[in-house]
Scaffold this motif. Structure first.
Motif, short mmCIF file in Angstrom:
data_model
loop_
_atom_site.label_atom_id
_atom_site.label_comp_id
_atom_site.label_asym_id
_atom_site.label_seq_id
_atom_site.Cartn_x
_atom_site.Cartn_y
_atom_site.Cartn_z
N ALA A 40 0.84 -1.21 0.00
CA ALA A 40 0.00 0.00 0.00
C ALA A 40 0.87 1.26 0.00
CB ALA A 40 -0.93 -0.01 1.21
N TRP A 41 1.85 1.30 0.91
CA TRP A 41 2.73 2.46 0.97
C TRP A 41 3.62 2.57 -0.28
CZ3 TRP A 41 2.07 6.57 3.75
CH2 TRP A 41 1.41 6.49 4.97
N GLY A 42 4.00 1.43 -0.83
CA GLY A 42 4.78 1.43 -2.07
C GLY A 42 3.99 2.03 -3.23
N ALA A 43 2.70 1.68 -3.29
CA ALA A 43 1.83 2.22 -4.34
C ALA A 43 1.66 3.73 -4.18
CB ALA A 43 0.48 1.52 -4.30
N VAL A 44 1.50 4.18 -2.93
CA VAL A 44 1.39 5.62 -2.66
C VAL A 44 2.65 6.34 -3.12
CG1 VAL A 44 1.27 7.37 -0.83
CG2 VAL A 44 -0.23 5.37 -0.74
N PHE A 45 3.80 5.75 -2.83
CA PHE A 45 5.07 6.38 -3.20
C PHE A 45 5.20 6.53 -4.72
CE2 PHE A 45 9.48 6.00 -4.62
CZ PHE A 45 10.05 7.09 -3.98
N VAL A 46 4.97 5.44 -5.44
CA VAL A 46 5.15 5.47 -6.91
C VAL A 46 4.18 6.46 -7.56
CG1 VAL A 46 4.93 4.11 -9.03
CG2 VAL A 46 6.05 3.12 -7.01
N ALA A 47 2.90 6.38 -7.16
CA ALA A 47 1.88 7.23 -7.78
C ALA A 47 2.12 8.71 -7.47
CB ALA A 47 0.49 6.81 -7.30
N SER A 48 2.44 9.02 -6.21
CA SER A 48 2.61 10.43 -5.83
C SER A 48 3.93 11.01 -6.33
CB SER A 48 2.50 10.60 -4.31
OG SER A 48 3.43 9.77 -3.63
N PHE A 49 4.97 10.19 -6.42
CA PHE A 49 6.25 10.65 -6.97
C PHE A 49 6.08 11.02 -8.44
CE2 PHE A 49 10.47 10.54 -8.75
CZ PHE A 49 11.31 10.97 -7.72
N ALA A 50 5.38 10.15 -9.16
CA ALA A 50 5.13 10.42 -10.59
C ALA A 50 4.31 11.70 -10.77
CB ALA A 50 4.42 9.22 -11.21
N THR A 51 3.30 11.87 -9.91
CA THR A 51 2.46 13.07 -9.98
C THR A 51 3.27 14.33 -9.73
OG1 THR A 51 0.53 11.81 -9.21
CG2 THR A 51 0.42 14.21 -9.01
N ALA A 52 4.12 14.30 -8.70
CA ALA A 52 4.95 15.47 -8.35
C ALA A 52 5.95 15.78 -9.47
CB ALA A 52 5.67 15.23 -7.03
N PHE A 53 6.48 14.73 -10.09
CA PHE A 53 7.44 14.93 -11.18
C PHE A 53 6.78 15.60 -12.39
CE2 PHE A 53 9.54 13.27 -15.06
CZ PHE A 53 10.77 13.90 -14.91
N VAL A 54 5.56 15.14 -12.72
CA VAL A 54 4.84 15.68 -13.88
C VAL A 54 4.34 17.10 -13.60
CG1 VAL A 54 2.78 15.42 -15.35
CG2 VAL A 54 4.17 13.41 -14.74
N ASN A 55 3.80 17.30 -12.37
CA ASN A 55 3.24 18.61 -12.02
C ASN A 55 3.60 18.93 -10.56
OD1 ASN A 55 1.82 20.94 -11.60
ND2 ASN A 55 -0.20 20.09 -12.11
N PRO A 56 4.71 19.66 -10.33
CA PRO A 56 5.18 19.93 -8.97
C PRO A 56 4.20 20.68 -8.09
CG PRO A 56 6.87 20.45 -10.59
CD PRO A 56 5.61 20.21 -11.35
N THR A 57 3.19 21.32 -8.66
CA THR A 57 2.21 22.05 -7.84
C THR A 57 0.80 21.48 -8.04
OG1 THR A 57 1.99 23.70 -9.62
CG2 THR A 57 3.54 24.20 -7.84
N ALA A 58 0.73 20.19 -8.27
CA ALA A 58 -0.57 19.54 -8.52
C ALA A 58 -1.52 19.72 -7.34
CB ALA A 58 -0.37 18.06 -8.80
N LEU A 59 -0.99 19.77 -6.12
CA LEU A 59 -1.83 19.91 -4.92
C LEU A 59 -1.77 21.33 -4.35
CD1 LEU A 59 -1.07 16.51 -3.12
CD2 LEU A 59 -2.98 17.07 -4.63
N GLY A 60 -1.39 22.28 -5.19
CA GLY A 60 -1.40 23.68 -4.77
C GLY A 60 -0.02 24.26 -4.53
N THR A 61 0.82 23.55 -3.73
CA THR A 61 2.19 23.99 -3.47
C THR A 61 3.12 22.79 -3.64
OG1 THR A 61 2.15 23.46 -1.11
CG2 THR A 61 1.38 25.66 -1.75
N THR A 62 4.42 23.07 -3.78
CA THR A 62 5.38 21.97 -3.93
C THR A 62 5.45 21.12 -2.66
OG1 THR A 62 7.15 23.49 -3.26
CG2 THR A 62 6.80 23.17 -5.63
#
Length: 440
Positions: free
Chosen positions: A170-192
Motif C-alpha cells: 500500500a505504501w509502495g503504491a502511494v510512493f510510486v503514484a505520488s512521486f510520478a504526480t509530483a514529477f509531472v506537475n510539482p504544484t498539482a496539490l497547490g504547493t510543492t
C-alpha cells in the motif's frame, strides 16, 4: 422458499471483515480525539500566552481523570482505558517515526554549525549519555538498598502488531503514484510541499518498516530510525535531481514549519503532542508499580534529570561551545516532544539541532545501553529500566524492551517522568537563568 443460511466459511469471513471495519473505526475515533485534544490545548495555550507545554497539562488532566474514575467507578476507568487503547498502541507502534524529521533535515540544520562545534556537541552527547546512565542507575540502586522494597511482577504491557505485507504494498503504491504526480506537475496539490508530501511520507514510512524487519545484527549498525532517515533523504535527492529543484528545496518542503503549507515532516511531528498525552495511559496502567517503588523512581529521575541539564551546561562552558548551541542541546536526554518545548523557553535556540541531538542520544543508548549497564554492574531491573529511559528516552526503551521485559515497565514510567520533571524545572525562571548563566 426460505433462504439458506450462509456457509460457515462465509460467516467467518464476514465476521472478520466486520471486526476489521469496527477496529479501523475505533482507531480513527480514539486517535482523532487524542489529536484534536492536543490541537485544541495548543491553540488555547498560544491564545493565553502560556509557555508551559500544553500537551503536558493535558497529560496531567487525563491522568487525574483516570485516578478519580478508578476511585469512584473502576469499571468506567477500565472502559476509558479500553476505548483509547487502539490510539495508544498506534502511537507506540509508530513512535520512532515521529522523531525522524529532525534527522532528515539535519543537513540544513547543521550547515551553519562549525565543524569544531559539531565535534564538541558529539563529545557532550556521548559522554553526557554515559554519565546520565551511571547517575540514574546508581541512584536507583542506592535507594533500593535503603528502602528494600520487594520487586513484584508488573502489569503486562501491550505490544504493537508487526508490519503486514499489505502495508508494504500500500505504501509502495502511494510512493510510486505520488512521486510520478509530483514529477509531472510539482504544484498539482497547490504547493510543492503539499505535492511532495505523499511520496516523502511514504518513503519515510517504508524506510522505517524495512529497517524494523532487518536482522538484529544489522540493526546494531543500521537502526530502523537511521534506515528511515536515509530512505527519506534518498527520495529528496532523487526528486531534487530529476525535477531540477535541488536537494535543499526538497528538504525545505519536507519540513516547512508552516501550518498552512505542511510537508511530510510536519505531519509526523504533529503527533509529538499526542505522544505526551499517551503518557497518561501508560502511567495509569502502572500506577501500582509507581506507588510501590515511588522512592526509587522519583529520586532517581529527579537527580538524573537535574544532573543531565546542568552537566550539559557545565560541559559546554568548559570545552568552549557557543552558548546558543549549549542551550540548544540542554534537554538531550528528554524525549523530542518535550525537549522542543523546553528549548522554546530559551531565546535563540536551534530547535532542529535540539531534535537531532535528542535522536542521536537515543541511538547511542539503543546500541550501547545494555553493554554499558553490564559493565557498570547495574543488574537490578529497576535500575536498568530507569537508567535506560533517563539517559536514552524512547529509543533506548524500545531497544531494551525486546530483551528485558521485566525492566520495560520501569522504562515506560521513567521515559514519561524524565520529560515531565525536566519540563517542570525548566518552567522555573530561576532554573532557566542559572542554566543560561552557566552556559555563558
Amino acid at each position: 422458499v426460505s433462504a439458506r443460511p450462509p456457509p460457515p466459511l462465509d460467516r467467518e469471513s464476514n465476521n472478520r471483515r466486520r471486526q476489521i471495519v469496527v477496529g479501523i473505526a475505533h482507531l480513527a475515533v480514539s486517535l482523532g480525539i487524542v489529536l484534536a485534544t492536543d490541537k485544541y490545548l495548543k491553540q488555547a495555550f498560544v491564545a493565553a500566552s502560556i509557555k508551559f507545554p500544553s500537551a503536558l497539562f493535558g497529560m496531567f488532566c487525563i491522568f487525574s481523570v483516570l485516578l478519580v474514575l478508578d476511585t469512584v467507578a473502576p469499571a468506567l476507568a477500565k472502559a476509558f482505558m479500553d476505548f483509547f487503547e487502539p490510539a495508544t498502541l498506534f502511537i507506540q507502534r509508530w513512535l520512532p517515526l515521529f522523531y525522524v524529521p529532525s534527522l532528515v533535515v539535519l543537513p540544513l540544520a547543521v550547515r551553519d554549525v562549525p565543524a569544531a562545534s559539531g565535534l564538541k556537541i558529539c563529545l557532550i552527547t556521548f559522554g553526557g549519555w554515559f554519565a546520565s546512565l551511571a547517575v540514574a542507575g546508581y541512584t536507583a540502586l542506592t535507594v533500593r538498598k535503603i528502602v528494600k522494597t520487594e520487586l513484584i511482577a508488573a502489569e503486562p504491557m501491550g505490544k504493537p502488531s508487526a508490519f503486514a505485507t499489505l502495508e508494504f504494498w500500500a505504501w509502495g503504491a502511494v510512493f510510486v503514484a505520488s512521486f510520478a504526480t509530483a514529477f509531472v506537475n510539482p504544484t498539482a496539490l497547490g504547493t510543492t510541499a503539499r505535492t511532495c508530501l505523499p511520496f516523502m511520507l511514504a518513503s519515510t514510512v517504508l524506510g522505517y518498516m524495512v529497517g524494523s524487519g532487518l536482522p538484529s545484527g544489522i540493526k546494531k549498525l543500521l537502526h530502523p530510525i537511521i534506515c528511515c532517515a536515509l530512505s527519506a533523504n534518498l527520495s529528496a535527492v532523487a526528486y531534487g535531481y530529476l525535477s531540477g529543484s535541488g536537494i535543499d528545496a526538497a528538504l525545505g518542503d519536507y519540513l516547512t514549519k508552516v501550518p498552512s503549507n505542511p510537508g511530510a515532516g510536519d505531519v509526523l511531528m504533529g503527533f509529538l503532542g499526542s505522544v505526551i498525552l499517551s503518557f497518561a495511559f501508560s502511567m495509569f496502567k502502572q500506577r501500582k508499580l509507581v506507588k510501590r517503588h515511588a522512592a526509587e523512581i522519583f529520586t532517581s529521575i529527579a537527580i538524573a534529570s537535574t544532573f543531565s541539564l546542568y552537566s550539559t551546561a557545565i560541559l559546554g562552558r568548559l570545552i568552549g561551545l557557543e552558548p546558543t548551541l549549549t542551550i540548544s542541546i540542554l534537554p538531550r536526554c528528554i524525549t523530542v516532544a518535550l525537549a522542543l518545548s523546553i528549548v522554546s523557553f530559551f531565546e535563540g535556540a536551534n530547535t532542529s539541532l535540539t531534535a537531532a541531538v535528542v535522536v542521536l542520544t537515543g541511538l547511542i543508548g539503543a546500541n550501547f545501553v545494555q553493554a554499558a549497564m553490564d559493565k557498570l554492574g547495574l543488574n537490578d531491573p529497576i535500575a536498568r529500566g530507569i537508567g535506560t529511559a533517563s539517559s536514552a528516552h524512547g529509543l533506548g526503551t524500545a531497544a531494551l524492551s525486546a530483551k528485558e521485559p521485566e525492566a520495560l515497565p520501569f522504562c515506560a514510567i521513567a521515559y514519561a517522568l524524565t520529560g515531565i520533571f525536566g519540563s517542570l524545572i525548566c518552567s522555573s525562571p530561576a532554573v532557566r537563568q542559572s542554566l543560561v548563566f552557566i552556559a555563558g
